[in-house]
Design a protein around this motif. Structure first.
Motif, short mmCIF file in Angstrom:
data_model
loop_
_atom_site.label_atom_id
_atom_site.label_comp_id
_atom_site.label_asym_id
_atom_site.label_seq_id
_atom_site.Cartn_x
_atom_site.Cartn_y
_atom_site.Cartn_z
N HIS A 67 0.98 -1.10 0.13
CA HIS A 67 0.01 -0.11 0.12
C HIS A 67 0.89 1.34 0.07
N THR A 70 4.79 3.40 -5.45
CA THR A 70 4.63 3.80 -6.52
C THR A 70 5.60 3.23 -7.64
N LEU A 71 5.26 3.11 -8.83
CA LEU A 71 6.39 2.55 -9.75
C LEU A 71 7.50 3.15 -9.78
N TRP A 72 7.55 4.72 -9.66
CA TRP A 72 8.88 5.40 -9.55
C TRP A 72 9.48 5.11 -8.20
N LYS A 92 7.66 -1.30 -16.92
CA LYS A 92 6.18 -1.48 -17.59
C LYS A 92 6.19 -2.44 -18.63
N LEU A 97 2.26 -3.11 -18.72
CA LEU A 97 1.50 -2.10 -18.19
C LEU A 97 1.19 -0.87 -19.06
N SER A 99 -0.20 1.95 -17.84
CA SER A 99 0.09 3.39 -17.01
C SER A 99 0.76 2.85 -15.90
N SER A 100 1.10 4.05 -15.14
CA SER A 100 1.90 3.83 -14.05
C SER A 100 1.29 3.48 -12.87
N VAL A 101 0.02 3.39 -12.64
CA VAL A 101 -0.93 3.28 -11.47
C VAL A 101 -0.70 1.65 -11.18
N LEU A 102 -0.31 1.46 -9.94
CA LEU A 102 -0.37 0.24 -9.40
C LEU A 102 -1.44 0.04 -8.18
N MET A 103 -1.76 -1.27 -7.91
CA MET A 103 -2.58 -1.75 -6.93
C MET A 103 -2.17 -2.58 -5.86
N GLN A 106 -0.68 -6.23 -6.22
CA GLN A 106 -0.30 -6.31 -7.42
C GLN A 106 1.07 -7.16 -7.40
#
Length: 113
Positions: A67, A70-72, A92, A97, A99-103, A106
Motif C-alpha cells: 500500500h 509507486t512505480l517510480w 512497464k 502495463l 500506465s504507472s498506476v499500481l494496486m 499486485q
C-alpha cells in the motif's frame, strides 16, 4: 368372524440422481482437465520474462506491491543513480502495463539485481 388383510408397502429402488452417458463422462473429464491446466497456468511463476518486443530474456524477481508504493519508488530502489526513468520503462514493458498506476497486492516482475 371378519378377515383382516394386510398389504405390504411397496419398496422401490431409489433412482440414481445423476447418470452420465459415455459421452457425458468424457465431457466432464475433459472439462476437469482444462480447469486444472488453467489453474496451473495462473499459479505458475516464471523467473524469466521478456519485453513485448520479444528481445532477449531478462532475469527477473517477483515483488508484491505494498500500500502506498509507486512505480517510480520501486524503480528508484533498484535503479542506478540517474536511470530511474529507464527502469520505469523497463518495468512497464516487463509487466505489459499501460500506465504507472499500481494496486496494492499486485505482483510485478522487476529486473534481478
Amino acid at each position: 368372524m371378519s378377515t383382516i388383510t394386510f398389504t405390504a408397502p411397496r419398496v422401490t429402488a431409489p433412482r440414481p440422481t445423476l447418470r452420465l452417458t459415455r459421452r457425458g463422462r468424457i465431457v466432464v473429464f475433459v472439462a476437469a482437465c482444462l480447469i486444472v491446466m488453467a489453474t496451473a497456468l495462473m499459479l505458475g511463476t516464471s523467473s524469466v520474462a521478456t519485453d513485448s518486443a520479444g528481445g532477449d530474456p531478462t532475469r527477473t524477481e517477483m515483488i508484491r506491491v505494498d500500500h502506498g508504493q509507486t512505480l517510480w519508488g520501486i524503480a528508484a530502489q533498484i535503479a542506478d543513480d540517474g536511470e530511474v526513468r529507464e527502469m520505469v520503462t523497463t518495468i512497464k514493458k516487463l509487466n505489459a502495463l499501460d500506465s504507472s498506476v499500481l494496486m496494492a497486492g499486485q505482483v510485478l516482475h522487476i529486473p534481478a539485481s
